[in-house]
Design a protein around this motif. Sequence first.
Motif, PDB file in Angstrom:
ATOM      1  N   GLU A  31      89.162  62.042  50.580  1.00  6.50           N
ATOM      2  CA  GLU A  31      89.230  62.881  49.383  1.00  6.50           C
ATOM      3  C   GLU A  31      90.502  62.595  48.588  1.00  6.50           C
ATOM      4  OE1 GLU A  31      88.897  64.219  52.535  1.00  6.50           O
ATOM      5  OE2 GLU A  31      86.740  64.596  52.478  1.00  6.50           O
ATOM      6  N   GLN A  32      91.628  62.445  49.297  1.00  6.59           N
ATOM      7  CA  GLN A  32      92.884  62.117  48.630  1.00  6.59           C
ATOM      8  C   GLN A  32      92.805  60.725  47.996  1.00  6.59           C
ATOM      9  OE1 GLN A  32      95.344  62.624  52.103  1.00  6.59           O
ATOM     10  NE2 GLN A  32      96.327  64.450  51.224  1.00  6.59           N
ATOM     11  N   ALA A  33      92.170  59.802  48.698  1.00  3.29           N
ATOM     12  CA  ALA A  33      92.039  58.447  48.184  1.00  3.29           C
ATOM     13  C   ALA A  33      91.211  58.420  46.904  1.00  3.29           C
ATOM     14  CB  ALA A  33      91.426  57.532  49.236  1.00  3.29           C
ATOM     15  N   VAL A  34      90.142  59.220  46.851  1.00  4.14           N
ATOM     16  CA  VAL A  34      89.310  59.295  45.651  1.00  4.14           C
ATOM     17  C   VAL A  34      90.163  59.740  44.463  1.00  4.14           C
ATOM     18  CG1 VAL A  34      87.417  60.550  44.549  1.00  4.14           C
ATOM     19  CG2 VAL A  34      87.132  59.642  46.847  1.00  4.14           C
ATOM     20  N   LYS A  35      91.013  60.737  44.680  1.00  5.37           N
ATOM     21  CA  LYS A  35      91.881  61.242  43.607  1.00  5.37           C
ATOM     22  C   LYS A  35      92.871  60.176  43.147  1.00  5.37           C
ATOM     23  CE  LYS A  35      91.613  66.069  45.023  1.00  5.37           C
ATOM     24  NZ  LYS A  35      92.337  67.204  45.587  1.00  5.37           N
ATOM     25  N   VAL A  36      93.495  59.487  44.085  1.00 11.33           N
ATOM     26  CA  VAL A  36      94.465  58.446  43.740  1.00 11.33           C
ATOM     27  C   VAL A  36      93.774  57.302  43.005  1.00 11.33           C
ATOM     28  CG1 VAL A  36      96.032  56.715  44.698  1.00 11.33           C
ATOM     29  CG2 VAL A  36      96.043  59.036  45.616  1.00 11.33           C
ATOM     30  N   LEU A  37      92.616  56.894  43.492  1.00  9.40           N
ATOM     31  CA  LEU A  37      91.876  55.820  42.837  1.00  9.40           C
ATOM     32  C   LEU A  37      91.481  56.230  41.417  1.00  9.40           C
ATOM     33  CD1 LEU A  37      89.619  54.685  45.806  1.00  9.40           C
ATOM     34  CD2 LEU A  37      91.457  53.354  44.766  1.00  9.40           C
ATOM     35  N   ALA A  38      91.043  57.481  41.246  1.00 13.33           N
ATOM     36  CA  ALA A  38      90.635  57.970  39.926  1.00 13.33           C
ATOM     37  C   ALA A  38      91.813  57.971  38.953  1.00 13.33           C
ATOM     38  CB  ALA A  38      90.047  59.369  40.044  1.00 13.33           C
ATOM     39  N   LYS A  39      92.998  58.329  39.435  1.00 14.12           N
ATOM     40  CA  LYS A  39      94.188  58.306  38.581  1.00 14.12           C
ATOM     41  C   LYS A  39      94.497  56.901  38.080  1.00 14.12           C
ATOM     42  CE  LYS A  39      96.687  62.249  40.489  1.00 14.12           C
ATOM     43  NZ  LYS A  39      97.899  62.658  41.228  1.00 14.12           N
ATOM     44  N   ASN A  40      94.057  55.903  38.842  1.00 16.12           N
ATOM     45  CA  ASN A  40      94.305  54.509  38.486  1.00 16.12           C
ATOM     46  C   ASN A  40      93.081  53.835  37.880  1.00 16.12           C
ATOM     47  OD1 ASN A  40      97.150  53.901  39.400  1.00 16.12           O
ATOM     48  ND2 ASN A  40      96.296  54.891  41.204  1.00 16.12           N
ATOM     49  N   GLY A  41      92.105  54.632  37.462  1.00 17.40           N
ATOM     50  CA  GLY A  41      90.952  54.105  36.749  1.00 17.40           C
ATOM     51  C   GLY A  41      89.863  53.501  37.607  1.00 17.40           C
ATOM     52  N   ILE A  42      89.873  53.786  38.893  1.00 17.90           N
ATOM     53  CA  ILE A  42      88.858  53.249  39.792  1.00 17.90           C
ATOM     54  C   ILE A  42      87.943  54.385  40.225  1.00 17.90           C
ATOM     55  CG2 ILE A  42      88.425  52.083  41.988  1.00 17.90           C
ATOM     56  CD1 ILE A  42      91.262  50.866  41.660  1.00 17.90           C
ATOM     57  N   VAL A  43      86.654  54.236  39.966  1.00 17.87           N
ATOM     58  CA  VAL A  43      85.686  55.263  40.326  1.00 17.87           C
ATOM     59  C   VAL A  43      85.099  54.913  41.696  1.00 17.87           C
ATOM     60  CG1 VAL A  43      83.526  56.391  39.680  1.00 17.87           C
ATOM     61  CG2 VAL A  43      85.130  55.651  37.911  1.00 17.87           C
TER      62      VAL A  43
END
Length: 54
Positions: free
Chosen positions: A14-26
């Motif tokens: 869940e944390q990884a999804v948030k970090v990836l989303a902040k960097n433009g990765i869905v």
Amino acid sequence: MKPILPHKRNITPEQAVKVLAKNGIVADEKEAKIILDFLYILAKLTVNQYFNDT
């Protein structure tokens, strides 16, 4: 992918999804878990190589 490393992990999918989303990765949680598995394996290999080469 079977986990090779112990399950002691500091970052949840869940944390990884948030970090990836902040960097433009869905990515969804399943994809984030695969990414985390890969990164933990890569980190372990890197540390082992560093300490075995010295």
